[in-house]
Design a protein around this motif. Structure first.
Motif, short mmCIF file in Angstrom:
data_model
loop_
_atom_site.label_atom_id
_atom_site.label_comp_id
_atom_site.label_asym_id
_atom_site.label_seq_id
_atom_site.Cartn_x
_atom_site.Cartn_y
_atom_site.Cartn_z
N ASP A 147 40.27 41.59 38.46
CA ASP A 147 41.56 41.25 38.96
C ASP A 147 41.80 40.13 37.93
O ASP A 147 43.00 39.97 37.63
CB ASP A 147 41.72 40.98 40.27
N ARG A 176 44.76 39.77 35.32
CA ARG A 176 46.14 38.87 35.64
C ARG A 176 46.27 37.96 34.49
O ARG A 176 47.45 37.64 34.20
CB ARG A 176 45.89 38.16 36.97
N ILE A 218 48.94 41.36 34.81
CA ILE A 218 49.31 42.63 35.81
C ILE A 218 48.10 42.62 36.61
O ILE A 218 46.93 42.00 36.26
CB ILE A 218 49.16 43.77 35.10
N GLU A 229 46.03 46.26 40.98
CA GLU A 229 46.52 47.44 41.58
C GLU A 229 47.24 48.41 40.56
O GLU A 229 47.79 49.35 40.78
CB GLU A 229 47.53 46.91 42.62
N HIS A 230 47.69 47.72 39.39
CA HIS A 230 48.52 48.35 38.42
C HIS A 230 47.66 49.44 37.86
O HIS A 230 46.47 49.58 37.81
CB HIS A 230 48.72 47.25 37.13
N GLU A 231 48.47 50.70 37.67
CA GLU A 231 47.84 51.87 37.55
C GLU A 231 46.97 51.78 36.27
O GLU A 231 45.74 52.32 36.52
CB GLU A 231 48.79 52.98 37.19
N LEU A 258 47.91 49.58 26.65
CA LEU A 258 48.10 48.21 27.41
C LEU A 258 48.64 47.32 25.81
O LEU A 258 49.59 46.43 26.03
CB LEU A 258 47.01 47.33 28.09
#
Length: 451
Positions: free
Chosen positions: A151, A155, A160, A163-165, A218
Motif C-alpha cells: 500500500d 500510494r 493509488i 484497493e485500486h484494481e 500503470l
C-alpha cells in the motif's frame, strides 16, 4: 529468569559434499550454512565450476563495497533468477548503464522528497490500523505487513491505494511469485552457457509476465497524464520526468517497467520482512512495545515533524534489520585478480557478502544473537553500525530508498503499537528462511489485542 532468544536457524556443524550442500541450499540458504561462518573473517568454497569467498572482515567488506566497487561488480548469477521480473532494472545492471539509471533515480529519493511522500505513507499506516481493528485475535502478521508495505509503495509511487484494481492484482500476483522464487537458482552453482534454457519453478515466468504487464499499464497511463499536464507529483512522475544530467535522456516506457518492478520488490518485499520481524520481536520482549507505545504519542502530530520523535521505534526497527536482514546475502564477482587475507582470488570468483553472518558475527558484536535495541547507543553498537551493518548494502550501490524505508518502518511500527498490543502465539515460533527475503517458514503468528 533467562530472557528468550530470537529464533535463528540451526547452523550445520558438519562438512557436507557439494551436491548435498546444493540440496540444502535450495531448501533454505540460512540453515545450510556451517556454524563456523559466524566467527570466520573469510571462508573459501570451491566447486568444479567456480570459486566462492564469503567475506566477513570489515576491512574486506569495505574494499568490496566502498573502495573498489568497479573491481567487484554485481554477479550475473543473482540476475539469472530475477530477470523474468526485473529485466534490466538498476538492481541488476553494472557499469555505465547502472550509473545512468542511478543518475535518473536518485533525485526522487533526496531528502525533501521524504517529507512530500509522508502523507501517503501515513495514510497507508492508518489503513492498516483499521484493518487490524477488524481482525483482532490470532493474525499471520507477515501477510498484513506485506499488505501495508505494498500500500505504501502504490500510494507513494502512483498515488493509488492498494484497493485500486491494478494495484491489488499486482500485489496478489507478487505474493505468488515470492513464494515460488528462491533467492538463488541453479546459476548460483553452475555457469550456464548463453544458449541453454533457464528453468524456473512452476508459475514464476507466468506471474512475472502478468506483473510486468500490469506495471506497464500503470506507467503508460502515467505517461499520458504527464503529457497532458495532469500527473500527480509523486515518485513515478518525478522519475519519469527526470533527465540524465549527462546525456539529457529519460527512461523510455520499457525501462520504466523494469525500474517500477524493482521499486516494488525492494520497497515492498524488504519492508514487509523487516516490519513483520520487528513486530514479532516486540511481542517476544513486551517491555519494548510499551516503550514504543508511550513514544507513539508523538503521532498526535500528523506532520512529518513527528518522525524525528520516534527514536526508540527506529532503534527497534534497526535491530530487527540487524537480526533479520531482508536480503541475507549479496554476491559480487571479481573482475580482476585480487588477494584477500593472503589468498589469491582469481578473476571470476564469487564474492559473497552476508549481512546475515556479518550482523551476528561473534567477534564483532556484543550479544550478537540477542535482541537489544539500546545497543545502538553503546560504543560497540556505534562501531559495528559503521563497520558491520549493511542491511541496505553500502557504498555507491547503497539502496537509494534506505532513508524512505527507515521512516516507513518506524512510522508503521509506532502506529500499530499505539493502538494494539501484540503477543506471541504458543507453539508457533517462527523459523527464519530465505526466499526472496528472510521470512518465516510457516508465517509469523501474533495475537493482536486493541489497547
Amino acid at each position: 529468569m533467562t530472557a528468550p532468544q530470537p529464533p535463528k536457524p540451526a547452523a550445520r556443524a558438519d562438512r557436507v559434499s557439494l551436491w548435498r550442500y546444493a540440496r540444502l541450499f535450495r531448501q533454505d540458504i540460512l540453515s545450510a550454512q556451517p556454524a563456523r561462518l559466524y566467527r570466520a573473517w573469510m571462508a573459501e568454497f570451491r566447486t568444479p565450476f567456480f570459486r566462492s569467498f564469503l567475506v566477513n572482515e570489515p576491512e574486506l567488506v569495505k574494499r568490496l563495497l566502498k573502495d573498489s566497487p568497479e573491481d567487484f561488480p554485481k554477479s550475473n548469477r543473482i540476475a539469472e533468477g530475477l530477470k523474468p521480473l526485473l529485466g534490466q532494472s538498476v538492481f541488476l545492471t553494472n557499469g555505465a548503464e547502472w550509473k545512468r539509471q542511478r543518475r535518473i533515480i536518485d533525485p526522487a529519493f533526496e531528502g525533501g522528497r521524504l517529507k512530500d511522500t509522508y502523507p501517503a505513507m501515513r495514510a497507508a499506516a492508518e489503513a492498516m490500523v483499521a484493518r487490524l481493528r477488524n481482525r483482532q485475535g490470532q493474525v499471520e502478521i507477515e501477510a498484513e505487513a506485506s499488505h501495508v508495505a505494498a500500500d505504501v509503495i502504490f500510494r507513494t509511487l502512483f498515488s493509488i491505494p492498494i484497493e485500486h484494481e491494478v494495484a491489488a492484482e499486482v500485489f496478489h500476483r507478487f505474493r505468488d511469485y515470492q513464494r515460488s522464487q528462491p533467492i538463488l537458482n541453479l546459476a548460483a552453482f553452475v555457469r550456464l552457457p548463453g544458449w541453454m534454457p533457464r528453468f524456473f519453478r512452476r508459475g514464476t515466468r507466468r506471474n512475472a509476465a502478468v506483473i510486468r504487464g500490469l506495471i506497464a499499464q500503470l506507467t503508460d497511463e502515467r505517461m499520458h497524464a504527464i503529457h497532458a499536464g495532469q500527473a500527480p507529483d509523486d515518485l513515478a512522475t518525478k522519475i519519469m520526468t527526470t533527465r540524465d544530467p549527462e546525456t539529457g535522456g529519460a527512461f523510455v516506457a520499457a525501462e520504466m517497467v523494469d525500474q517500477v518492478a524493482i521499486f516494488f520488490l525492494a520497497g515492498h518485499e524488504t519492508s514487509a520482512s523487516a516490519l513483520a520481524w520487528a513486530l514479532y520481536l516486540v511481542a517476544l520482549y513486551p517491555e519494548w512495545q510499551e516503550v514504543l507505545s508511550e513514544e507513539a504519542i508523538a503521532l498526535e502530530d500528523d506532520s512529518f515533524a513527528a518522525v524525528s520523535k520516534l527514536r526508540r521505534s527506529r532503534d527497534v526497527f534497526r535491530e530487527a534489520l540487524r537480526l533479520y536482514p531482508p536480503v541475507p546475502m549479496m554476491v559480487r564477482e571479481a573482475a580482476c585478480p585480487a588477494r584477500f587475507r593472503n589468498r589469491d582470488v582469481p578473476t571470476g570468483s564469487q564474492m559473497v557478502l552476508s549481512p546475515w553472518h556479518l550482523h551476528r558475527h561473534e567477534r564483532l558484536w556484543d550479544n550478537p544473537d540477542g535482541f537489544d535495541p539500546s545497543r545502538w547507543e553503546t560504543p560497540n553498537g556505534k562501531q559495528c553500525q559503521r563497520d558491520a551493518y549493511i542491511p541496505f548494502s553500502a557504498g555507491p550501490r547503497v539502496c537509494p530508498g534506505a532513508g524512505f524505508a527507515m521512516v516507513e518502518g518506524a512510522l508503521i511500527l509506532s502506529m500499530i503499537l499505539r493502538h494494539f498490543r501484540v503477543r506471541t502465539v504458543a507453539g508457533r515460533e517462527p523459523i527464519p528462511a530465505a526466499h526472496l527475503t528472510v521470512r518465516s517458514k510457516n508465517g509469523i503468528w501474533l495475537e493482536i489485542v486493541e489497547r
